[in-house]
Design a protein around this motif. Structure first.
Motif, PDB file in Angstrom:
ATOM      1  N   SER A 310       0.820  -1.330  -0.042  1.00  8.25           N
ATOM      2  CA  SER A 310       0.034   0.069  -0.050  1.00  8.25           C
ATOM      3  C   SER A 310       0.821   1.404   0.195  1.00  8.25           C
ATOM      4  N   VAL A 311       0.537   2.069  -0.710  1.00 15.21           N
ATOM      5  CA  VAL A 311       1.154   3.532  -0.828  1.00 15.21           C
ATOM      6  C   VAL A 311       0.177   4.630  -0.098  1.00 15.21           C
ATOM      7  N   VAL A 339       1.712   7.466 -12.277  1.00 18.64           N
ATOM      8  CA  VAL A 339       1.269   8.438 -11.272  1.00 18.64           C
ATOM      9  C   VAL A 339       0.184   8.683 -11.142  1.00 18.64           C
ATOM     10  N   GLU A 340      -1.029   8.694 -11.984  1.00 25.04           N
ATOM     11  CA  GLU A 340      -2.299   8.628 -11.610  1.00 25.04           C
ATOM     12  C   GLU A 340      -2.971   7.586 -10.409  1.00 25.04           C
ATOM     13  N   ALA A 345      -4.172   5.776  -5.313  1.00 25.25           N
ATOM     14  CA  ALA A 345      -4.118   4.779  -4.025  1.00 25.25           C
ATOM     15  C   ALA A 345      -3.557   5.533  -2.641  1.00 25.25           C
ATOM     16  N   GLY A 346      -3.519   6.881  -2.643  1.00 24.41           N
ATOM     17  CA  GLY A 346      -3.213   7.670  -1.648  1.00 24.41           C
ATOM     18  C   GLY A 346      -1.675   8.181  -1.592  1.00 24.41           C
ATOM     19  N   VAL A 473      -8.987  -2.550  -9.887  1.00 21.64           N
ATOM     20  CA  VAL A 473     -10.376  -2.082  -9.660  1.00 21.64           C
ATOM     21  C   VAL A 473     -10.756  -1.549  -8.424  1.00 21.64           C
ATOM     22  N   SER A 474      -9.986  -2.058  -7.274  1.00 24.61           N
ATOM     23  CA  SER A 474     -10.096  -1.365  -5.897  1.00 24.61           C
ATOM     24  C   SER A 474      -9.710  -0.131  -5.991  1.00 24.61           C
ATOM     25  N   ILE A 475      -8.536   0.158  -6.764  1.00 29.84           N
ATOM     26  CA  ILE A 475      -7.955   1.471  -6.596  1.00 29.84           C
ATOM     27  C   ILE A 475      -8.920   2.536  -7.518  1.00 29.84           C
ATOM     28  N   ARG A 476      -9.545   2.087  -8.447  1.00 31.64           N
ATOM     29  CA  ARG A 476     -10.324   2.918  -9.171  1.00 31.64           C
ATOM     30  C   ARG A 476     -11.673   3.281  -8.416  1.00 31.64           C
TER      31      ARG A 476
END
Length: 476
Positions: A310-311, A339-340, A345-346, A473-476
């Motif tokens: 995780s970031v 980068v996007e 992802a935080g 998908v979880s990031i989007r």
């Protein structure tokens, strides 16, 4: 020979300057007043090694000039090169030929006497036919031959590619045009480099076929890199081993974060569209495009894994933003989706690029741009080498290690030997290599252990791309 080049972008400017350097009298034409003013005053709108100096030398010799006046430029020209952009249409990916067709109308109104009109822009098969038809409609009495002469310029090496080409392709069946084009490229012929003369439509297809093949090589070695990471092999050595086969060759077998730039992404899509229009399946090219799209997104996952999965709340330093070194081109650069996704992802993202930051600023929001790689890395949780600029190939790793908060180095170009990074206290994460950790207690190694893999090398029987897509998908 008097030559006009319409379009003073990357291809047009390099073409016109190199032709002038061969001794031709060249006028470069562009509608953009700011660009012409910049060139007239000694500036250059793009970054290409050696180009600024070559422009200045040929302007001083009186062989190269710039204007917005198309009619004045075409007066007395033996050859007119069309070198305007053909960007992909947002609706379907097909090449937007509106600029080419507009120029064809302008040429029809301005030419005087027999003229060879050369399409240097990258265009789909059959475009030369349309250009010829447009000119004849505007000027029924025009004495014109339309020729295809595709460019094969690599950004960062464009001058050498033009002056010492692997080949020059000339598409025409007209004898007058053939002789004039051979005179244009007399320097190439004198140097013994190949000149291939074909039908016009064949020449148009050669350009797309060449770029699609090279793009496929890049996607292939990137997939091999993924496999290397799962079987404890080294992709650089695999590439060397297969590249020594003369049937394969070593070029375009460098694994990385995916291809970008002004050519491969748009040309593969344009080729697919042409194939669809003619009812032809091109599954290899389709797969090349999809593999490359997934590749860029999955690089963000590689970075996340490198810092423990995780970031969220972490700072990532990105060194290099352009799609390759020695250019300021940000078009379709892998850094954009990476980068996007990190930001989604935080992560907080800092970035530095020797030439690309002016072009990157409008494309990237909430990125902190810095003045050098060390300022970029200060207090970060991961250093990501995105573009292999010379400046990044000799970093002071000891200094860098003292600046970062967490010593994780994600090398997406395999610039550094992993043991060298480990020696300086970094966790080394590369492409197509096993992750190597330092000699500490392991606190900086990726926190998540590898998932159990099925026989196809992916968790729970899924393909690598399917697994990446589920996580994205979880990031989007």
């Amino acid at each position: 020979m008097r030559i006009s080049v319409i379009g003073s972008g990357y291809v047009g400017l390099v073409t016109g300057t190199c032709l002038a350097d061969w001794g031709h009298e060249v006028v470069c034409v562009d509608r953009d007043p700011a660009k012409i003013e910049l060139l007239t005053n000694g500036g250059v709108p793009i970054y290409e090694p050696g180009l600024e100096q070559m422009i200045a030398a040929n302007v001083a010799r009186g062989r190269l000039s710039f204007t917005r006046d198309l009619a004045a430029a075409l007066a007395g020209s033996d050859v007119v090169f069309i070198a305007v952009g053909t960007p992909p249409r947002a609706s379907d990916g097909e090449a937007d030929l509106s600029f080419v067709y507009d120029v064809a109308r302008d040429i029809g109104e301005a030419i005087d006497g027999y003229t060879v009109v050369v399409c240097k822009s990258t265009v789909p098969v059959g475009t030369g036919d349309v250009v010829e038809r447009i000119i004849s409609q505007v000027r029924p009495d025009a004495d014109v031959t339309v020729v295809s002469n595709p460019e094969f310029l690599r950004e960062g090496s464009a001058i050498e590619d033009f002056t010492k080409p692997d080949r020059v392709v000339i598409g025409t069946e007209d004898e007058r045009a053939r002789e004039i084009m051979l005179a244009v490229y007399e320097q190439v012929r004198a140097n013994g480099q190949p000149i291939l003369i074909t039908k016009r439509r064949t020449a148009e297809l050669i350009k797309y076929a060449a770029n699609a093949f090279l793009a496929a090589k890049l996607s292939f070695i990137n997939e091999i890199a993924d496999l290397c990471e799962h079987v404890d092999a080294d992709v650089d050595e695999v590439a060397e081993g297969i590249g020594l086969d003369s049937r394969i060759g070593a070029k375009f077998l460098k694994a990385g974060p995916g291809f970008g730039g002004s050519c491969f992404p748009k040309d593969t899509l344009a080729l697919l569209r042409t194939a669809q229009d003619h009812g032809v399946d091109m599954r290899l090219v389709e797969t090349t495009v999809s593999v490359n799209d997934a590749r860029k997104r999955r690089m963000a996952l590689k970075i996340m894994d490198a810092v423990g999965g995780s970031v969220e709340g972490k700072t990532v330093a990105v060194l290099g933003l352009t799609f390759k070194a020695n250019t300021d081109d940000m078009r379709a650069s892998p850094s954009l989706p990476v980068v996007e996704l990190l930001q989604r992802a935080g992560a907080t993202v800092r970035a530095y690029d020797p030439e690309g930051m002016p072009q990157a600023r409008p494309l990237m929001s909430d990125v902190e741009f810095t003045d050098d790689p060390y300022t970029c890395a200060k207090g970060c949780d991961a250093v990501v080498l995105m573009t292999d600029w010379d400046e990044f190939q000799s970093l002071d790793l000891e200094r860098l290690r003292g600046l970062v908060r967490t010593p994780v180095f994600v090398d997406l170009r395999n610039v550094y030997a992993p043991d060298k990074l480990v020696k300086h206290g970094f966790t080394a994460v590369g492409i197509g290599r096993s992750t190597q950790t330092g000699a500490d207690d392991g606190r900086h190694a990726p926190a998540q252990p590898p998932a159990a893999h099925s026989g196809n090398g992916s968790p729970a029987g899924r393909t690598i791309d399917e697994e990446a897509e589920m996580r994205l998908v979880s990031i989007r």
